[in-house]
Motif scaffolding. Structure first.
Motif, PDB file in Angstrom:
ATOM      1  N   GLU A  13     -18.970  18.315  18.519  1.00  8.96           N
ATOM      2  CA  GLU A  13     -18.232  18.218  17.336  1.00  8.96           C
ATOM      3  C   GLU A  13     -18.508  17.264  16.210  1.00  8.96           C
ATOM      4  O   GLU A  13     -19.026  17.716  15.135  1.00  8.96           O
ATOM      5  CB  GLU A  13     -16.640  18.230  17.586  1.00  8.96           C
ATOM      6  N   LYS A  14     -18.982  15.915  16.653  1.00  5.84           N
ATOM      7  CA  LYS A  14     -19.274  15.091  15.698  1.00  5.84           C
ATOM      8  C   LYS A  14     -20.726  14.770  15.388  1.00  5.84           C
ATOM      9  O   LYS A  14     -20.837  14.220  14.255  1.00  5.84           O
ATOM     10  CB  LYS A  14     -18.715  13.727  16.396  1.00  5.84           C
ATOM     11  N   LEU A  15     -21.598  14.876  16.305  1.00  5.88           N
ATOM     12  CA  LEU A  15     -22.897  14.558  16.188  1.00  5.88           C
ATOM     13  C   LEU A  15     -23.740  15.720  15.468  1.00  5.88           C
ATOM     14  O   LEU A  15     -23.450  17.001  15.269  1.00  5.88           O
ATOM     15  CB  LEU A  15     -23.563  14.398  17.567  1.00  5.88           C
ATOM     16  N   SER A  16     -24.903  15.357  15.033  1.00  7.12           N
ATOM     17  CA  SER A  16     -25.893  16.061  14.101  1.00  7.12           C
ATOM     18  C   SER A  16     -26.382  17.051  14.744  1.00  7.12           C
ATOM     19  O   SER A  16     -26.526  17.030  15.981  1.00  7.12           O
ATOM     20  CB  SER A  16     -26.876  15.118  13.401  1.00  7.12           C
ATOM     21  N   ASN A  17     -26.635  18.155  14.279  1.00  8.15           N
ATOM     22  CA  ASN A  17     -27.163  19.239  14.774  1.00  8.15           C
ATOM     23  C   ASN A  17     -28.794  18.791  15.280  1.00  8.15           C
ATOM     24  O   ASN A  17     -29.355  19.583  16.414  1.00  8.15           O
ATOM     25  CB  ASN A  17     -27.564  20.440  13.836  1.00  8.15           C
ATOM     26  N   PHE A  18     -29.363  17.784  15.091  1.00 11.33           N
ATOM     27  CA  PHE A  18     -30.516  17.248  15.387  1.00 11.33           C
ATOM     28  C   PHE A  18     -30.371  16.244  16.610  1.00 11.33           C
ATOM     29  O   PHE A  18     -31.410  15.846  17.205  1.00 11.33           O
ATOM     30  CB  PHE A  18     -31.181  16.656  14.302  1.00 11.33           C
ATOM     31  N   LYS A  94     -26.041   9.788  12.821  1.00 10.55           N
ATOM     32  CA  LYS A  94     -24.976  10.849  13.888  1.00 10.55           C
ATOM     33  C   LYS A  94     -26.020  11.327  14.950  1.00 10.55           C
ATOM     34  O   LYS A  94     -25.869  12.441  15.247  1.00 10.55           O
ATOM     35  CB  LYS A  94     -24.252  12.008  12.967  1.00 10.55           C
ATOM     36  N   LEU A  95     -26.837  10.557  15.677  1.00 11.22           N
ATOM     37  CA  LEU A  95     -27.581  11.002  16.697  1.00 11.22           C
ATOM     38  C   LEU A  95     -26.996  10.333  18.031  1.00 11.22           C
ATOM     39  O   LEU A  95     -25.628   9.779  17.809  1.00 11.22           O
ATOM     40  CB  LEU A  95     -29.002  10.628  16.634  1.00 11.22           C
ATOM     41  N   ASN A  96     -27.539  10.614  19.036  1.00 12.52           N
ATOM     42  CA  ASN A  96     -26.969  10.214  20.325  1.00 12.52           C
ATOM     43  C   ASN A  96     -27.245   8.722  20.575  1.00 12.52           C
ATOM     44  O   ASN A  96     -28.156   8.267  20.967  1.00 12.52           O
ATOM     45  CB  ASN A  96     -27.291  10.792  21.611  1.00 12.52           C
ATOM     46  N   GLU A  97     -26.223   7.887  20.373  1.00 16.61           N
ATOM     47  CA  GLU A  97     -26.224   6.516  20.495  1.00 16.61           C
ATOM     48  C   GLU A  97     -26.172   5.993  22.017  1.00 16.61           C
ATOM     49  O   GLU A  97     -26.972   5.117  22.084  1.00 16.61           O
ATOM     50  CB  GLU A  97     -25.086   5.704  20.005  1.00 16.61           C
ATOM     51  N   ASP A  98     -25.934   6.737  22.984  1.00 17.90           N
ATOM     52  CA  ASP A  98     -25.981   6.290  24.484  1.00 17.90           C
ATOM     53  C   ASP A  98     -27.184   6.511  24.812  1.00 17.90           C
ATOM     54  O   ASP A  98     -27.905   5.867  25.744  1.00 17.90           O
ATOM     55  CB  ASP A  98     -25.026   7.194  25.225  1.00 17.90           C
ATOM     56  N   LEU A  99     -28.080   7.840  24.357  1.00 16.79           N
ATOM     57  CA  LEU A  99     -29.513   8.013  24.871  1.00 16.79           C
ATOM     58  C   LEU A  99     -30.228   6.868  24.088  1.00 16.79           C
ATOM     59  O   LEU A  99     -31.317   6.122  24.972  1.00 16.79           O
ATOM     60  CB  LEU A  99     -29.703   9.321  24.277  1.00 16.79           C
ATOM     61  N   VAL A 100     -30.120   6.537  22.807  1.00 13.44           N
ATOM     62  CA  VAL A 100     -30.968   5.574  22.273  1.00 13.44           C
ATOM     63  C   VAL A 100     -30.795   4.345  23.086  1.00 13.44           C
ATOM     64  O   VAL A 100     -31.644   3.439  23.392  1.00 13.44           O
ATOM     65  CB  VAL A 100     -30.438   5.293  20.775  1.00 13.44           C
ATOM     66  N   GLU A 101     -29.573   3.828  23.364  1.00 11.29           N
ATOM     67  CA  GLU A 101     -29.268   2.664  24.125  1.00 11.29           C
ATOM     68  C   GLU A 101     -30.163   2.553  25.420  1.00 11.29           C
ATOM     69  O   GLU A 101     -30.693   1.518  25.665  1.00 11.29           O
ATOM     70  CB  GLU A 101     -27.694   2.293  24.239  1.00 11.29           C
ATOM     71  N   ALA A 102     -29.758   3.644  26.196  1.00 10.79           N
ATOM     72  CA  ALA A 102     -30.636   3.498  27.435  1.00 10.79           C
ATOM     73  C   ALA A 102     -32.079   3.446  27.226  1.00 10.79           C
ATOM     74  O   ALA A 102     -32.835   2.749  28.116  1.00 10.79           O
ATOM     75  CB  ALA A 102     -30.297   5.068  28.140  1.00 10.79           C
ATOM     76  N   ILE A 103     -32.527   4.185  26.387  1.00 11.67           N
ATOM     77  CA  ILE A 103     -34.116   3.968  26.235  1.00 11.67           C
ATOM     78  C   ILE A 103     -34.467   2.530  25.688  1.00 11.67           C
ATOM     79  O   ILE A 103     -35.340   2.075  26.400  1.00 11.67           O
ATOM     80  CB  ILE A 103     -34.661   4.944  25.054  1.00 11.67           C
ATOM     81  N   ALA A 104     -33.777   2.166  24.863  1.00 10.83           N
ATOM     82  CA  ALA A 104     -33.986   0.770  24.394  1.00 10.83           C
ATOM     83  C   ALA A 104     -34.238  -0.274  25.503  1.00 10.83           C
ATOM     84  O   ALA A 104     -34.869  -1.304  25.525  1.00 10.83           O
ATOM     85  CB  ALA A 104     -33.279   0.358  23.280  1.00 10.83           C
ATOM     86  N   LEU A 105     -32.791  -0.210  26.411  1.00  6.36           N
ATOM     87  CA  LEU A 105     -32.809  -1.137  27.330  1.00  6.36           C
ATOM     88  C   LEU A 105     -33.669  -1.172  28.406  1.00  6.36           C
ATOM     89  O   LEU A 105     -34.093  -2.103  29.120  1.00  6.36           O
ATOM     90  CB  LEU A 105     -31.373  -1.122  28.195  1.00  6.36           C
ATOM     91  N   GLY A 106     -34.445   0.130  28.648  1.00  6.32           N
ATOM     92  CA  GLY A 106     -35.564   0.540  29.562  1.00  6.32           C
ATOM     93  C   GLY A 106     -36.787   0.199  29.203  1.00  6.32           C
ATOM     94  O   GLY A 106     -37.833   0.244  29.997  1.00  6.32           O
ATOM     95  N   HIS A 107     -37.289   0.117  27.742  1.00  4.95           N
ATOM     96  CA  HIS A 107     -38.458   0.286  27.536  1.00  4.95           C
ATOM     97  C   HIS A 107     -39.611  -0.585  27.582  1.00  4.95           C
ATOM     98  O   HIS A 107     -40.705  -0.232  28.046  1.00  4.95           O
ATOM     99  CB  HIS A 107     -38.402   0.550  25.887  1.00  4.95           C
TER     100      HIS A 107
END
Length: 337
Positions: A13-18, A94-107
């Motif tokens: 409902e809340k996040l962008s179509n992208f 309005k993108l997926n903050e959880d996905l961003v956080e996981a990638i950033a913490l593991g990069h």
């Protein structure tokens, strides 16, 4: 309780179509039952944070080897700064903050001790370019163990893609991965300037003034300008990008760092010693494989690769302690004195 199912509905409902929705993840290499509380990307984030490789980042060099001071960045603080910057951008778009956080913490889980000097040492040892992004993927896929004893963290396809493609020629599949790729550069350019100023290696007047006039004269101003530009340039777009003006100014600062900080500066004076130490450790462990923890040998039949994995996972201080243990004579005292 805000259940996983409710969170999936909220994202839709809340996040962008992208955005890369958790419900539309390509899943894991090995299928697992879903958590009833966390989405797949939240689960990935937690696995990374609780890993040994993540904890070791606090004692790995960012730029300066063994600096005398408590306020210089380490690989862990760099990782946290990347995560903070990337989450701010993701939330605004309005993108997926959880996905961003996981990638950033593991990069950067695959980064060597002593920063890029460690990478250079392992490259010279093997004759093949050591790439920390590929090693980061190796860490989460093979080297790290979960509490259950299973090999690898079994992360989602999207997080694994973002980790391995945070640098290099291949663009990440998701916009979230693209955010981390740029946030990494925003973070290290600005905090490396900050550390170099603190160390007295450069002066503020040395910075390219045409870039500073565009980006700002302070650490916080520059990050704010870069982040706002990225958000404005990427809003409702199918890719994450920057304006030509900000990108050019940012690259001028990056080039300045290579010329005045990363190569040949006083802050890099210990790199030769660090490289020699890692080469000595490699030769030692090749001749003494029984000194390597079993967890590095039980899945890797190529003993040379097992040694590389072991050394790449070391912290700076652990490598130094091993060097003292194996290569420095231990004092012997006459008990009859």
């Amino acid at each position: 309780m805000f259940s996983r199912v409710e969170q999936l509905a909220w994202e839709k409902e809340k996040l962008s179509n992208f955005a890369c929705l958790s419900a539309e993840s390509r899943g894991r290499k090995k299928a697992e039952a879903d958590c009833d509380i966390r989405t797949i990307f939240q689960h990935d984030r937690d696995r990374i944070i609780h890993s040994k490789a993540f904890r070791r980042l606090k004692h790995k060099t960012q730029v300066f080897i063994a600096p005398e001071g408590d306020h210089y960045r380490t690989r862990l603080t760099h990782t946290l700064e990347v995560s903070q910057i990337a989450r701010t951008i993701a939330r605004a778009l309005k993108l997926n903050e959880d996905l961003v956080e996981a990638i950033a913490l593991g990069h950067d889980l695959g980064h060597t001790p002593f920063g890029h000097a460690g990478e250079a040492a392992l490259t010279e040892i093997t004759g093949e370019e050591f790439k920390h992004n590929l090693q980061s993927l190796r860490v989460v896929d093979l080297i790290e163990k979960r509490s259950s004893g299973s090999r690898g963290l079994n992360l989602s396809i999207e997080v694994r893609d973002g980790i391995v493609n945070h640098t290099g020629d291949t663009k990440p599949l998701t916009l979230e991965g693209q955010i981390v790729r740029i946030a990494d550069r925003v973070a290290y350019i600005n905090h490396d300037i900050d550390d170099a100023l603190r160390a007295g290696i450069i002066d503020a007047s040395d910075l390219p003034q045409d870039a500073i006039s565009i980006l700002g004269s302070t650490h916080s101003e520059r990050i704010d300008v870069m982040v706002r530009d990225l958000i404005n340039s990427s809003w409702q777009q199918e890719e994450i990008k920057r304006s030509a003006e900000i990108k050019t100014a940012t690259e001028k600062l990056r080039s300045f760092l290579f010329q005045n900080v990363y190569i040949g500066s006083e802050g890099k004076s210990e790199e030769g010693k660090a490289k020699r130490l890692l080469k000595l450790l490699y030769d030692f462990f090749i001749e003494h494989l029984d000194y390597i923890p079993d967890e590095y040998l039980e899945f890797e039949k190529n003993h040379k690769q097992a040694v590389i994995d072991y050394i790449a996972g070391m912290t700076d201080r652990y490598a130094i302690n091993l060097g003292q243990k194996y290569f420095i004579p231990t004092p012997w005292f006459d008990k009859n004195r």
